[in-house]
Design a protein around this motif. Sequence first.
Motif, PDB file in Angstrom:
ATOM      1  N   ARG A  40       0.831  -1.211   0.000  1.00 43.37           N
ATOM      2  CA  ARG A  40       0.000   0.000   0.000  1.00 43.37           C
ATOM      3  C   ARG A  40       0.858   1.251   0.000  1.00 43.37           C
ATOM      4  O   ARG A  40       2.057   1.216   0.269  1.00 43.37           O
ATOM      5  N   LEU A  70      -5.781  10.283   7.160  1.00 42.83           N
ATOM      6  CA  LEU A  70      -5.019   9.260   6.452  1.00 42.83           C
ATOM      7  C   LEU A  70      -5.855   8.680   5.317  1.00 42.83           C
ATOM      8  O   LEU A  70      -7.022   8.349   5.509  1.00 42.83           O
ATOM      9  N   ILE A 128       0.284   5.654   1.255  1.00 41.55           N
ATOM     10  CA  ILE A 128      -0.588   6.430   2.132  1.00 41.55           C
ATOM     11  C   ILE A 128      -0.307   7.922   1.980  1.00 41.55           C
ATOM     12  O   ILE A 128       0.846   8.349   1.812  1.00 41.55           O
ATOM     13  N   SER A 131      -5.292   5.697   2.261  1.00 45.47           N
ATOM     14  CA  SER A 131      -4.371   4.680   1.747  1.00 45.47           C
ATOM     15  C   SER A 131      -5.034   3.872   0.645  1.00 45.47           C
ATOM     16  O   SER A 131      -6.219   3.550   0.721  1.00 45.47           O
TER      17      SER A 131
END
Length: 276
Positions: free
Chosen positions: A74, A126, A76, A128
């Motif tokens: 991932r 956040l 972010i 992601s």
Amino acid sequence: MQIRFESSRKEVSQMDTASLRENFLIENIFETDKISFVYSHYDRVMIGGAIPANGPLRLETFDSLRADYFLERREIGIINIGGDGHVTADGETINISKLGCVYVGKGTKEVIFTSTDAANPAVFYLLSSPAHQTYPTRFFSKEDATPMTVGSMETSNHRTIYKYIYLEGIQSCQLVMGLTVLQTGSVWNTMPSHVHDRRMEAYCYFDVPENQRVLHLMGEPSETRHLWVANHQAIISPPWSIHSGCGTSNYSFIWGMAGENKDYTDMDPVLIGDLK
């Protein structure tokens, strides 16, 4: 971590207010001394928040990701909407004040969030998405984001757009991210509205004054729905849905996308006269 599944156009057209809020509104995204996430099956985007008031917070993985660490597969984007703070990515510490943005790429094993002052902690939003390529950690202040002022007082949508992670800015695998600040006296965002079937989108509303709200519009252009949104709440927007809002005062919001491309201008406009 909470998991939200996709809803079809037909399902959404039949939802009552409670069902709409359950599926698309994230009410409690920020909790003191905790990292919280909602995993959306729209492009597998994760929407989260972190407030490190009384000590550092470490970004941990989740069992459902089947990953040894959070950013194994991932990337972010991180935007601070609170007091001064720091983001440390594999030993590199970046100071980040309000409206600053940090991008951390795939393969980074350790991410730590801290606040400079516990009495005025950082509030990290956040976002992601899955990633198949590694891009370096980057920081943009709001000045680095080449602010662009659009709209007018006459149409109540005079606003400044800050673009951070996109095709001509911070490079990412598929994440696009920035924010919009409405001027005093303006209340409309993303109007005229648009859709983009190639990307989902998420909104996080902030700097909404106490006892004020934003009326967020969603749904197909020919069959719109609405959600009343408070400060520090977020919205999941399907690719086929409009995503506009009107506040009872001016406010700000973070927008973020993931999907087919990173072109900020990739959108299908909807005429105001065609909204129903």
